[in-house]
Design an enzyme around this catalytic site. Structure first.
Site, mmCIF file in Angstrom:
data_model
loop_
_atom_site.group_PDB
_atom_site.id
_atom_site.type_symbol
_atom_site.label_atom_id
_atom_site.label_comp_id
_atom_site.label_asym_id
_atom_site.label_seq_id
_atom_site.Cartn_x
_atom_site.Cartn_y
_atom_site.Cartn_z
ATOM 1 N N CYS A 179 0.998 -1.256 0.178
ATOM 2 C CA CYS A 179 -0.076 -0.005 0.001
ATOM 3 C C CYS A 179 0.855 1.088 -0.051
ATOM 4 C CB CYS A 179 -0.970 0.088 1.259
ATOM 5 S SG CYS A 179 -1.975 -1.596 1.278
ATOM 6 N N ALA A 180 1.432 1.541 -1.082
ATOM 7 C CA ALA A 180 2.711 2.475 -1.288
ATOM 8 C C ALA A 180 2.235 3.765 -0.952
ATOM 9 C CB ALA A 180 3.468 1.997 -2.329
ATOM 10 N N PRO A 234 1.626 7.664 -0.190
ATOM 11 C CA PRO A 234 1.720 8.402 -1.202
ATOM 12 C C PRO A 234 3.249 8.515 -1.775
ATOM 13 C CG PRO A 234 1.929 9.794 1.015
ATOM 14 C CD PRO A 234 1.506 8.507 1.036
ATOM 15 N N GLY A 235 4.052 7.524 -0.863
ATOM 16 C CA GLY A 235 5.464 7.174 -1.435
ATOM 17 C C GLY A 235 6.551 7.414 -0.622
ATOM 18 N N LYS A 245 7.554 6.044 2.266
ATOM 19 C CA LYS A 245 8.441 4.700 2.570
ATOM 20 C C LYS A 245 8.788 3.970 1.375
ATOM 21 C CE LYS A 245 5.520 4.051 6.900
ATOM 22 N NZ LYS A 245 4.799 5.284 6.353
ATOM 23 N N GLU A 285 -0.317 0.417 -5.460
ATOM 24 C CA GLU A 285 -1.272 1.566 -4.682
ATOM 25 C C GLU A 285 -2.632 1.177 -5.418
ATOM 26 O OE1 GLU A 285 -3.367 3.891 -3.036
ATOM 27 O OE2 GLU A 285 -1.493 3.428 -2.239
ATOM 28 N N ASP A 320 -5.389 -3.483 -6.153
ATOM 29 C CA ASP A 320 -5.918 -3.764 -4.865
ATOM 30 C C ASP A 320 -5.273 -4.984 -4.196
ATOM 31 O OD1 ASP A 320 -7.529 -4.746 -2.745
ATOM 32 O OD2 ASP A 320 -9.457 -4.719 -3.779
ATOM 33 N N ASP A 379 2.049 -1.111 4.937
ATOM 34 C CA ASP A 379 1.683 0.057 5.736
ATOM 35 C C ASP A 379 0.439 0.348 5.585
ATOM 36 O OD1 ASP A 379 1.582 2.457 7.160
ATOM 37 O OD2 ASP A 379 2.542 3.737 5.426
ATOM 38 N N CYS A 386 0.065 3.642 11.504
ATOM 39 C CA CYS A 386 0.208 5.015 11.842
ATOM 40 C C CYS A 386 -0.934 5.216 13.099
ATOM 41 C CB CYS A 386 0.371 6.023 11.107
ATOM 42 S SG CYS A 386 0.910 7.724 11.880
#
Length: 538
Positions: free
Chosen positions: A344-345, A347-348, A350, A369, A397, A415, A468
């Site tokens: 689940c990349a 907004p980028g 990590k 993503e 997905d 993430d 998070c």
């Protein structure tokens, strides 16, 4: 409900508070004529003689005091517009404010003022609403939303910033007159003058007592005073205890959520040297507290002014986010180490750090993503990665990747989408948007994604489950449920010692002795990132 009733005395809390401005003004749109007594001495409407010091001509405006300031300065207007955009379009303040400041040419101290005013008001909205509820003479849901946002801005200037009371009131009144109208401006003048009568400590005692009149509900009192919804306060208290810390840390945690975080930069390995980034950031910048790739800017700073950030060899990234990505890269695995996945990349941030690490090791990264616009952000974030380090940035997905590519990856970062309750310092509006029903929906998604990640990693490979959020339903319980489901499906998984891996990166990091790791704003100065490392064994 229109605030134009604010022109009448009925809308002025306490009556007198609506009559701001210089002593002796009528507060009703102009100066009364005062009859002259014998010998030219001036007497007031009641026949009292005016003091000699006030018998000469006076330079006065004909306007009511609250009407004298007819416009607002650009910084306050920018903060107001951010609050309205956040309210009207579910936008995030940290995405709205920076381009707005650039577009309007607001820089330097004015930009800093606008930033603290907007973010601080959003963080402490619950506290200020509790104060305003005692000053408005009406329910806050009867106050027009733009007027209520302006009142919150004024309250933050009065109770949360070093703004002189007269300036906080007059500038906010001018803002409302310009943006909403004259009647609401009179109402705002009255309310803010009522707020200004007492200092912050008195107001905190009052709103705490109002929330907890019997003195038996510490959660209700803390929620009002420290500006968190009660359900969030309870969830954070449970998380502290569930992750091996003390319940009495709750007050410190809530207070840390209300502090503006310092800006952290990441020097992406092989692309930027941390010492060079430190030098470029200026004499007040410091090395990060924990991450070997981090630089902390003093006083906020302007990351966009650094050439490394513009080039993508460095970026803005919380130290907690850096640590969990570094931990995945350092976690022990069995077998080859050639193909990594960020499930689940968007907004980028990590993904960009992992791509840099992969480039140093001769590995390659696939970034997945589900949302096309966020996938575009990922492509931009990894654009500076070494050639060959990024295999693909794809839209898909994440729940389907494990079935489509079983055992296809050596390291997988999940993430997971979450409530974001660990980053309330950075996204202050999240605490007011999230509800317990959001948590119920997200936990189903988190478990499905983790199941997919465990299928996508090969036997001997490692999955980093990251959120998070410290909330137990999104962390320990999510991992427990997903690993049980994986075992029923024939997969065997072991939990690695995440604190040990983190201590190899940040030796002084204070973590309880347990298998997973939870970071905290009040204890570590990072966002409340959670990390569980899982190795597939069969």
């Amino acid at each position: 409900m229109s605030e134009r009733r604010g022109q009448g005395g009925g809308d002025r809390p306490g009556g007198r508070s609506g009559q701001g401005g210089r002593p002796g003004s009528s507060g009703q749109g102009g100066e009364r004529r005062r009859p002259e007594g014998q010998g030219g001495q001036h007497r007031d409407a009641a026949g009292r003689q005016r003091p000699a010091s006030r018998q000469g001509p006076r330079d006065r405006t004909a306007a009511a005091p609250s009407a004298r300031r007819r416009s607002s300065d650009p910084a306050r207007t920018a903060a107001f517009d951010v609050l309205r955009t956040v309210a009207d379009s579910d936008a995030y303040a940290n995405l709205v404010l920076p381009p707005l400041l650039r577009e309007r040419g607001i820089r330097g101290r004015d930009a800093g003022f606008a930033t603290e005013l907007a973010y601080g008001t959003l963080r402490l909205q619950g506290r200020y609403d509790a104060v305003l509820a005692q000053c408005t003479g009406r329910s806050l849901d009867q106050v027009d939303p733009p007027v209520l946002d302006a009142l919150r801005l004024g309250a933050h200037q009065l109770l949360g910033m070093r703004v002189p009371p007269h300036a906080a009131v007059s500038e906010t009144v001018g803002l409302v007159r310009e943006q909403v109208g004259a009647g609401p401006a009179q109402f705002v003048n009255a309310v803010l003058r009522a707020v200004s009568r007492e200092p912050l400590d008195v107001w905190l005692e009052r709103i705490g007592d109002a929330a907890d009149p019997a003195g038996t509900d510490a959660v209700a009192r803390l929620s009002a005073v420290d500006s968190h919804p009660a359900w969030v306060t309870r969830a954070l208290r449970e998380a502290l205890v569930g992750h091996g810390r003390q319940a009495d840390e709750l007050g410190a945690l809530l207070a840390a959520d209300n502090e503006a975080p310092r800006v952290s930069l990441v020097a992406r390995p092989g692309l930027a040297d941390r010492d060079d980034l430190l030098a470029a950031a200026g004499p007040d910048a410091t090395p990060g507290r924990w991450s070997p790739t981090a630089v902390t800017l003093a006083g906020g700073g302007d990351p966009a002014g650094l050439s490394a950030v513009r080039a993508g060899t460095a970026g803005v990234q919380d130290e907690g986010s850096q640590l969990v990505a570094l931990a995945l890269a350092d976690a022990p695995l069995d077998g080859p180490d050639a193909r990594w996945l960020d499930l689940c990349a968007g907004p980028g941030g990590k993904a960009a750090l992992l791509a840099a690490l992969a480039g140093e090791r001769g590995a390659r990264l696939v970034a997945n993503e589900v949302q096309p616009h966020r996938a575009r952000l990922v492509r931009q974030a990894v654009s500076a990665a070494p050639e060959g380090a990024v295999e693909d940035v794809r839209v898909g997905d994440g729940r389907e990747v494990g079935e489509a590519e079983p055992g296809g990856y050596d390291r997988v970062l999940l993430d997971a989408p979450c409530t974001g309750l660990g980053a309330l310092r950075r996204r202050p509006e999240s605490r007011w948007r999230r509800t317990p029903s959001d948590l119920a929906q997200l936990t189903v998604l988190q478990r499905d994604l983790l199941g997919s990640a465990l299928c996508a990693v090969r036997v001997g490979g490692v999955v980093a489950y990251v959120t998070c959020s410290p909330v137990l339903a999104e962390t320990r319980l999510a991992v427990l449920d997903a690993t049980r489901a994986a075992r029923k499906a024939g997969l065997e998984v072991e939990v690695l010692d995440a604190p040990a891996v983190l201590h190899g990166i940040a030796p002084g990091l204070d973590l309880p002795e347990r298998e997973d790791a939870q970071l905290w704003p009040h204890a570590h100065g990072t966002d409340a990132m959670h990390l569980t490392l899982l190795r597939r064994t069969a």
